[in-house]
Design a protein around this motif. Structure first.
Motif, PDB file in Angstrom:
ATOM      1  N   THR A   1      44.092 -17.324  61.999  1.00  0.00           N
ATOM      2  CA  THR A   1      43.590 -15.875  61.725  1.00  0.00           C
ATOM      3  C   THR A   1      41.964 -15.993  62.511  1.00  0.00           C
ATOM      4  O   THR A   1      41.196 -16.837  62.157  1.00  0.00           O
ATOM      5  CB  THR A   1      43.246 -15.854  60.372  1.00  0.00           C
TER       6      THR A   1
ATOM      7  N   ARG B   1      52.797 -11.747  64.478  1.00  0.00           N
ATOM      8  CA  ARG B   1      51.598 -11.341  64.497  1.00  0.00           C
ATOM      9  C   ARG B   1      51.040 -10.418  63.386  1.00  0.00           C
ATOM     10  O   ARG B   1      52.024  -9.511  63.093  1.00  0.00           O
ATOM     11  CB  ARG B   1      50.837 -11.048  65.892  1.00  0.00           C
ATOM     12  N   ARG B   2      49.914 -10.232  62.796  1.00  0.00           N
ATOM     13  CA  ARG B   2      49.823  -9.408  61.733  1.00  0.00           C
ATOM     14  C   ARG B   2      48.099  -8.864  62.219  1.00  0.00           C
ATOM     15  O   ARG B   2      47.282  -9.609  62.353  1.00  0.00           O
ATOM     16  CB  ARG B   2      49.724  -9.979  60.237  1.00  0.00           C
ATOM     17  N   ILE B   3      48.045  -7.638  62.332  1.00  0.00           N
ATOM     18  CA  ILE B   3      46.663  -7.040  62.483  1.00  0.00           C
ATOM     19  C   ILE B   3      46.299  -6.269  61.261  1.00  0.00           C
ATOM     20  O   ILE B   3      47.105  -5.326  60.848  1.00  0.00           O
ATOM     21  CB  ILE B   3      46.518  -6.155  63.711  1.00  0.00           C
TER      22      ILE B   3
ATOM     23  N   MET C   1      43.076 -10.505  62.638  1.00  0.00           N
ATOM     24  CA  MET C   1      44.282 -10.822  63.590  1.00  0.00           C
ATOM     25  C   MET C   1      44.745 -12.129  63.100  1.00  0.00           C
ATOM     26  O   MET C   1      43.913 -13.310  63.202  1.00  0.00           O
ATOM     27  CB  MET C   1      43.729 -10.678  64.629  1.00  0.00           C
ATOM     28  N   THR C   2      45.914 -12.100  62.720  1.00  0.00           N
ATOM     29  CA  THR C   2      46.583 -13.638  62.458  1.00  0.00           C
ATOM     30  C   THR C   2      47.986 -13.657  63.417  1.00  0.00           C
ATOM     31  O   THR C   2      48.588 -12.694  63.541  1.00  0.00           O
ATOM     32  CB  THR C   2      47.172 -13.475  61.007  1.00  0.00           C
ATOM     33  N   CYS C   3      47.846 -14.769  64.114  1.00  0.00           N
ATOM     34  CA  CYS C   3      49.212 -14.882  65.233  1.00  0.00           C
ATOM     35  C   CYS C   3      49.544 -16.477  64.786  1.00  0.00           C
ATOM     36  O   CYS C   3      48.645 -17.372  65.168  1.00  0.00           O
ATOM     37  CB  CYS C   3      48.599 -14.625  66.362  1.00  0.00           C
TER      38      CYS C   3
END
Length: 59
Positions: free
Chosen positions: A7, A24-26, A1-3
């Motif tokens: 990460t 955000r990227r999951i 998870m990056t927010c």
């Protein structure tokens, strides 16, 4: 998870609380399931596109 440029790895049974209004990227390298909770009138946006998207569970 990056927010917001940070990460973290999240494992099964862990809880992750994300602040609102941040990109955000999951990514799941294998099959994964997530339980998501948010305001019932919440929307999402995708970087590089205009407008917002209504989320299926917010209908």
């Amino acid at each position: 998870m990056t927010c917001d440029g940070r990460t973290e790895k999240v494992s099964a049974s862990q809880t992750l609380i994300l602040p609102p209004a941040l990109v955000r990227r999951i990514h799941a390298p294998e099959r994964a399931e997530a339980h998501v909770s948010m305001r019932s009138d919440g929307v999402a946006s995708v970087p590089g596109t205009e407008g917002t998207r209504e989320l299926p569970w917010a209908r």
